[in-house]
Write an enzyme that holds these catalytic residues in place. Structure first.
Site, mmCIF file in Angstrom:
data_model
loop_
_atom_site.group_PDB
_atom_site.id
_atom_site.type_symbol
_atom_site.label_atom_id
_atom_site.label_comp_id
_atom_site.label_asym_id
_atom_site.label_seq_id
_atom_site.Cartn_x
_atom_site.Cartn_y
_atom_site.Cartn_z
ATOM 1 N N LYS A 200 0.846 -1.200 0.000
ATOM 2 C CA LYS A 200 0.000 0.000 0.000
ATOM 3 C C LYS A 200 0.880 1.248 0.000
ATOM 4 O O LYS A 200 1.567 1.531 0.970
ATOM 5 C CB LYS A 200 -0.918 0.044 1.231
ATOM 6 C CG LYS A 200 -1.967 1.154 1.086
ATOM 7 C CD LYS A 200 -2.600 1.588 2.382
ATOM 8 C CE LYS A 200 -1.875 2.690 3.094
ATOM 9 N NZ LYS A 200 -1.739 3.974 2.390
ATOM 10 N N GLU A 275 10.451 0.816 10.215
ATOM 11 C CA GLU A 275 11.494 1.809 9.942
ATOM 12 C C GLU A 275 10.831 3.163 10.166
ATOM 13 O O GLU A 275 9.968 3.567 9.389
ATOM 14 C CB GLU A 275 12.001 1.624 8.500
ATOM 15 C CG GLU A 275 13.383 2.203 8.284
ATOM 16 C CD GLU A 275 13.325 3.643 7.841
ATOM 17 O OE1 GLU A 275 13.395 4.530 8.724
ATOM 18 O OE2 GLU A 275 13.189 3.881 6.647
ATOM 19 N N CYS A 309 14.026 10.405 6.607
ATOM 20 C CA CYS A 309 14.020 9.915 7.993
ATOM 21 C C CYS A 309 15.358 10.154 8.684
ATOM 22 O O CYS A 309 15.402 10.297 9.897
ATOM 23 C CB CYS A 309 13.612 8.448 8.042
ATOM 24 S SG CYS A 309 14.546 7.429 6.907
ATOM 25 N N GLU A 406 10.542 15.380 15.298
ATOM 26 C CA GLU A 406 10.840 15.259 13.865
ATOM 27 C C GLU A 406 9.978 16.274 13.102
ATOM 28 O O GLU A 406 8.753 16.190 13.124
ATOM 29 C CB GLU A 406 10.512 13.833 13.393
ATOM 30 C CG GLU A 406 10.857 13.601 11.938
ATOM 31 C CD GLU A 406 10.643 12.153 11.496
ATOM 32 O OE1 GLU A 406 9.563 11.611 11.737
ATOM 33 O OE2 GLU A 406 11.571 11.585 10.887
#
Ligand code: NDP
Length: 502
Positions: A200, A275, A309, A406
């Site tokens: 997906k 992850e 990331c 983040e």
């Protein structure tokens, strides 16, 4: 201080891209393009203009069940796992070849879907995607068990060995920052191990995953081995994660969603690879070439508009060179001024969505309110598209949200340090542990910092370098497990131990 104004005209799309945008919104299930059961659609925007350029199917529970059933049937009858590994490898390599043959078209689709410069997609995303498939294809025929001698049993009375078997049906959920690259990073180890899968893509960036489905069919994968469904995370993604017929979930995205997925996958004890997010430090020691290190620190955060990331979002420069490093980063920032993704001069594009723009601007404002000072950038220069200028914040402290959370945009926070232990402690003062960059010419300093930093990858005098052959993943809340390299296949394999009484 903000960057100079630029012209924001997205060049015209090619005929191939227009054809891809005009495709019927369908799902790739069991080797065929099928309509969704409920006909709901998701808008797809070009972040360079903010305009809707396509619509994709929003997979319903029924559609997800159908995709999982197709993957289950393909797994259970062994049409993939029992195929000679050499043949599986051949088909995977054909897919890698097809990705390379369609590089130009795929790079354009990535650019108009995600906002990244097409040149960057050509240099990084598409070759990276092909290399993930090519590398893992080589493992298909090289997986095997062991024949350890029993330890507590009498020698010669019992023979023991292990077999490595594919885990089964995998649900693979990917984010929007490197759509095709992440998709291929997920499907490659699953396929090499003999698993079947349902992929997906993120709702914002489905275009290259749909084109990937065309290439999968062309490469000759048996029907049902790879199923690709577009849909929303909270519905389609959630259904996949909870589905009793799915054996393993592999996810890349935010730590918050990673935690939700962990909880939801627990009921059926699914194998899990996560992850997740990061807040990676870039440490600049006093012995460096300041100009080079500043350039490196700038690209560590501005590459892919900071939507990486492992983005180097916390810059630590030694007190003796702090001002020069800051000046150096500010001096190269205009080169990263955002431009439309198809503009050949673009080095940085817009952010992926209006939601992401609001989020990033929200962090910048919160930082300023908390007392941070703006060295450069800090603004969104147009009303169309989702552009943010490269931004450097100084006068920050470790409690500020801009330092702790983040941001996932072109925003770096800069801090001073005096000695190695102090900077190692500051670098580790985060719930994340994905990556870290260290700039020094002194090997002893480098090795000492490598040992002290708690992160899955440490880069010396570079940043965000990845390779299909080397493992990638996070310490702490940056994830569970590793992708890429030999270690990247492990989560797709079960170990079966066999004892034979002689
Ligand atoms: P998400 O983590 O929400 O999205 C990643 C993927 O997970 C998408 O395919 C999404 O679906 C899907 N998803 C969302 N919720 C669920 C769920 N409950 N069950 C199963 N799948 C789900 O990232 P966002 O797009 O919301 O971005 C928000 C923030 O996440 C960013 O600002 C950034 O900080 C971080 N992020 C980190 C990434 C990384 O590589 N570490 C990558 C992307 C984001 P869909 O979006 O299609 O609805």
């Amino acid at each position: 201080m903000s960057q100079a104004a630029i012209a924001y005209t997205q060049p015209a799309y090619s005929a191939a891209a227009q054809q891809a945008l005009a495709r019927k919104p369908q799902l790739f299930i069991g080797g065929e393009w099928v309509d969704s059961s409920h006909g709901a659609l998701i808008d797809v925007e070009d972040p360079s203009t903010g305009k809707v350029i396509a619509r994709t199917a929003d997979a319903s529970d029924k559609d997800i069940d159908r995709a999982v059933a197709a993957a289950r049937a393909a797994f259970d009858d062994g049409r993939w796992s029992a195929m000679p590994p050499m043949e599986r490898e051949r088909i995977m390599i054909r897919l890698a070849d097809l990705l390379e043959a369609h590089a130009e078209e795929l790079a354009e689709l990535e650019a108009i879907d995600n906002g990244k410069p097409k040149g960057m997609a050509m240099a990084v995303d598409i070759p990276g995607a092909a290399s993930e498939i090519r590398y893992m294809a080589g493992w298909a025929g090289k997986l095997g068990g062991e024949t350890p001698s029993p330890y507590a049993l009498p020698q010669g009375a019992m023979f023991g060995y292990t077999l490595r078997e594919p885990v089964g049906v995998c649900a693979q959920i990917v984010p929007w920052n490197f759509p095709l690259l992440m998709a291929c990073q997920k499907i490659a180890p699953a396929l090499a191990a003999g698993c079947t899968l349902v992929l997906k893509p993120a709702e914002q960036t489905p275009l290259t995953a749909l084109r990937l489905a065309d290439l999968v069919a062309q490469a000759g994968f048996p029907a049902g081995v790879i199923n690709i469904v577009t849909g929303l995370g909270e519905t389609a993604g959630d259904r996949l994660v909870r589905h009793p017929d799915v054996d393993k979930v592999a996810f890349t995205g935010s730590t918050d969603v990673g935690k939700t997925i962990s909880r939801n996958a627990a009921d059926t004890m699914k194998r899990l690879t996560l992850e997740l997010g990061g807040k990676s430090p870039v440490i600049v020691m006093p012995d460096v070439d300041v100009k080079e290190a500043s350039k490196g620190a700038a690209s560590a955060i501005f590459f892919n508009s900071g939507q990486v990331c492992v983005a180097g979002s916390r810059l630590y420069a030694h007190r003796s060179i702090f001002d020069s490093v800051l000046e150096g980063v500010a001096a190269v920032a205009p080169r990263w001024a955002p431009r439309p993704s198809l503009d050949p001069a673009a080095q940085m594009g817009p952010l992926v969505s209006g939601e992401q723009l609001d989020r990033v601007m929200g962090y910048i404002e919160a930082g300023k309110r908390a007392g941070a000072s703006l060295v450069t950038g800090g603004d969104s220069p147009t009303s169309d598209g989702y552009y943010v200028n490269p931004t450097v914040l100084a006068d920050v402290n470790p409690q500020m949200s801009v330092v702790r959370e983040e941001i996932f945009g072109p925003v770096v926070v800069a801090q001073r340090f005096d000695d190695l232990d102090e900077v190692a402690k500051a670098a580790n003062d985060t719930c994340y542990g994905l990556g870290a960059g260290v700039w020094t010419r002194d090997l002893a300093t480098m090795h000492k910092l490598v040992g002290k930093i708690k992160a899955g990858t440490v880069w010396g005098n570079c940043h965000a370098v990845v390779d299909a052959a080397l493992p990638f993943g996070g310490y702490k809340q940056s994830g569970i497990g590793r992708e890429q390299g030999r270690q990247g296949i492990e989560p797709y394999l079960e170990t079966k131990t066999v004892f034979l009484k002689l």
